[in-house]
Design an enzyme around this catalytic site. Structure first.
Site, mmCIF file in Angstrom:
data_model
loop_
_atom_site.group_PDB
_atom_site.id
_atom_site.type_symbol
_atom_site.label_atom_id
_atom_site.label_comp_id
_atom_site.label_asym_id
_atom_site.label_seq_id
_atom_site.Cartn_x
_atom_site.Cartn_y
_atom_site.Cartn_z
ATOM 1 N N ASP A 1 8.647 -31.683 17.482
ATOM 2 C CA ASP A 1 7.197 -31.545 17.374
ATOM 3 C C ASP A 1 6.450 -32.830 17.696
ATOM 4 O O ASP A 1 6.463 -33.775 16.905
ATOM 5 C CB ASP A 1 6.858 -31.094 15.944
ATOM 6 C CG ASP A 1 5.395 -30.747 15.804
ATOM 7 O OD1 ASP A 1 4.710 -30.589 16.827
ATOM 8 O OD2 ASP A 1 4.925 -30.626 14.657
ATOM 9 N N ASP B 1 0.777 -30.882 22.694
ATOM 10 C CA ASP B 1 1.570 -30.602 21.502
ATOM 11 C C ASP B 1 2.728 -29.655 21.809
ATOM 12 O O ASP B 1 2.517 -28.510 22.196
ATOM 13 C CB ASP B 1 0.654 -29.981 20.429
ATOM 14 C CG ASP B 1 1.372 -29.772 19.116
ATOM 15 O OD1 ASP B 1 2.533 -30.204 18.990
ATOM 16 O OD2 ASP B 1 0.778 -29.176 18.200
#
Ligand SMILES: *[C@@H]1O[C@H](CO)[C@@H](O)[C@H](O)[C@H]1NC(C)=O
Ligand SMILES: *[C@@H]1O[C@H](CO)[C@@H](O)[C@H](O)[C@H]1NC(C)=O
Ligand SMILES: *[C@@H]1O[C@H](CO)[C@@H](O)[C@H](O)[C@H]1NC(C)=O
Ligand SMILES: *[C@@H]1O[C@H](CO)[C@@H](O)[C@H](O)[C@H]1NC(C)=O
Ligand SMILES: *[C@@H]1O[C@H](CO)[C@@H](O)[C@H](O)[C@H]1NC(C)=O
Ligand SMILES: *[C@@H]1O[C@H](CO)[C@@H](O)[C@H](O)[C@H]1NC(C)=O
Length: 438
Positions: A118, A317
């Site tokens: 992430d 992201d």
């Protein structure tokens, strides 16, 4: 104009609630709530009532609140950087459930885990025993007592100070993710093994309480730019990854450390990375325009700007599935797709979580989907159709949704591109790549 991708037959839709995990860490409690919470921890173990947590509103609203509230100093963490860590490794990255997963091992002897990769958050974590309320995970829960290299981090440690933590017995954290997941635990250090390389004294979270935690595998590896992330702890100025087709099973690669040399003659486009002092975790880029099927949309220059108060902006992201566009731009994108695709619009928001879907004719190969070009500062990127359209044999949907303020360049849009983050140069480079062959 491109035609629809040939992989239409597979059902491509997931429940939005399932896949909007790990958008950003949101320290979603006030000090008072933390104090109350701490009292409760002491009395009842790690049990919290959800009233203590500011979890109201849409995920975008939570993000915005978090951005405003987390007025953290931008701190550069240097002390743990040590040559002894050999911070160069390659690790396989696997797509699943709208996220991308990687293997890592913790402890001595090593225990293997499989968690989310992430770039939208910093903390590295897994669940630890004794666990007060944990979700069921594929691998056995980590047992600190069984590892000879485990130690708790004290409240005075730099990493603990970097975390918005509550300190009493140890360095405790409450972390929330867009989508409603909340984790509670304490910071420790351990030997991590990633891609066959041992990384010593990595600060990570031992999570002992979770609320609504399904979909994380065995935990998460934060690659954000805040001090707690793996990248910051290693002090590595460069990393890259290449995400394979999100519905497939083929692995691709995360590379931390020295990178293959890339330059503009090999088709590389490079845009500056921007920083937001109000949210040091995120990788911001500047998006200047959107062109659909050759038509440049009349988007106001201010729409995607990162404002002085920390609001707005566009982040890249790996942990967000769909792309979020600020509402005023999204409306223009939606209108343009509707006028160019020329198919009936169907409302499938309940089953897909997506806002714009078209009913496909019986011969879907006759359908023309307009091209999509995003103009970033110094980098004009055009995308393959499967990066912004998801479809089954009856409908095709735009893999973009509206947001308020913050826009997010999600992982479906990042498929089959090498993304090279160079933190020392403050640049992000993109290169069109078949990631399963990379
Ligand atoms: C990563 O973990 C998954 C799940 O445990 C496993 O199937 C896979 O073989 C592992 N990959 C590597 C490269 O170790
Ligand atoms: C680490 O801290 C936790 C939480 O305070 C505590 O339960 C645990 O026993 C500590 N472990 C060690 C090895 O000190
Ligand atoms: C740029 O990349 C191309 C293709 O990989 C290579 O042939 C060329 O030598 C590189 N140029 C520079 C200046 O590195
Ligand atoms: C762009 O947006 C700003 C702020 O919302 C507004 O003041 C300005 O008038 C807009 N410009 C145009 C050309 O619409
Ligand atoms: C689509 O349907 C949902 C409920 O089924 C409704 O809430 C939503 O407003 C509809 N969207 C449009 C654009 O009509
Ligand atoms: C395609 O997806 C939509 C929305 O989830 C669903 O209603 C429809 O039945 C699907 N069609 C096929 C052929 O699977």
């Amino acid at each position: 104009m491109g035609s629809l991708p040939p992989s239409l037959s597979s059902l491509l839709f997931l429940n939005l609630a399932l896949i909007l995990i790990s958008v950003s860490p949101v320290i979603s409690t006030s000090r008072q709530a933390l104090d109350d919470h701490q009292d409760q921890l002491m009395k009842t173990g790690f049990k919290i009532t959800m009233n203590n947590v500011d979890s109201g509103g849409s995920f975008t609203e939570r993000l915005l609140r978090a951005t405003k509230r987390s007025n953290r100093r931008l701190q550069h963490f240097n002390e743990i950087i040590s040559k002894a860590k050999h911070p160069n490794f390659r690790s396989a990255v696997y797509p699943a459930d709208g996220a991308y997963f990687m293997n890592f091992s913790i402890g001595t002897p090593p225990n293997s885990y499989y968690g989310i990769m992430d770039t939208g958050s910093d903390l590295i974590w897994t669940q630890c025993k004794p666990c007060f309320q944990c979700f069921s995970q594929p691998a056995p829960v980590f047992e600190p007592k069984q590892s000879s290299t485990y130690s708790n981090l004290s409240c005075s440690s730099n990493l603990c100070q970097d975390l918005e933590s509550y300190c009493n017995d140890g360095c405790e954290y409450i972390y929330g993710y867009g989508g409603g997941t909340i984790i509670i635990g304490y910071l420790a250090t351990e030997t991590f093994t990633i891609g066959g390389v041992s990384l010593l004294n990595i600060g990570f979270g031992c999570t002992v309480f979770t609320y609504d935690g399904q979909g994380f595998g065995d935990g998460l590896v934060g690659l954000g730019r805040g001090p707690l992330s793996l990248i910051s702890q290693l002090g590595e100025p460069k990393f890259s990854y290449c995400l394979t087709y999100w519905e497939g099973t083929k692995p691709s690669t995360l590379v931390v450390g020295p990178q293959p040399s890339v330059n503009s003659s090999s088709g590389v486009k490079t845009t500056p990375l921007l920083q937001n002092p109000f949210n040091p975790t995120f990788y911001y880029v500047s998006l200047e325009g959107i062109t659909i099927g050759g038509t440049k949309l009349p988007i106001n220059k201010t729409t995607f700007a990162l404002n002085a108060d920390g609001s707005g902006g566009v982040i890249v992201d790996s942990g967000t599935t769909f792309t979020f566009l600020e509402l005023s731009a999204y409306i223009l994108v939606r209108e343009e797709f509707i006028s160019q695709v020329q198919l009936p619009v169907v409302n499938a928001s309940d089953s897909t979580g997506l806002d714009l879907c078209f009913k496909l004719p019986s011969d879907p190969f006759s359908v023309n989907i307009p091209s999509l070009v995003l103009q970033f500062e110094d980098a004009l990127l055009d995308f393959p159709t499967e990066n912004y359209i998801v479809a089954n044999s009856s409908i095709a949907c735009l893999a973009m949704v509206p947001s308020l303020g913050l826009s997010i360049f999600g992982n479906i849009l990042q498929q089959n591109m090498l993304l090279l983050y160079d933190i020392s140069k403050e640049t992000l480079s993109f290169m069109s790549t078949e990631c399963d062959k990379f």
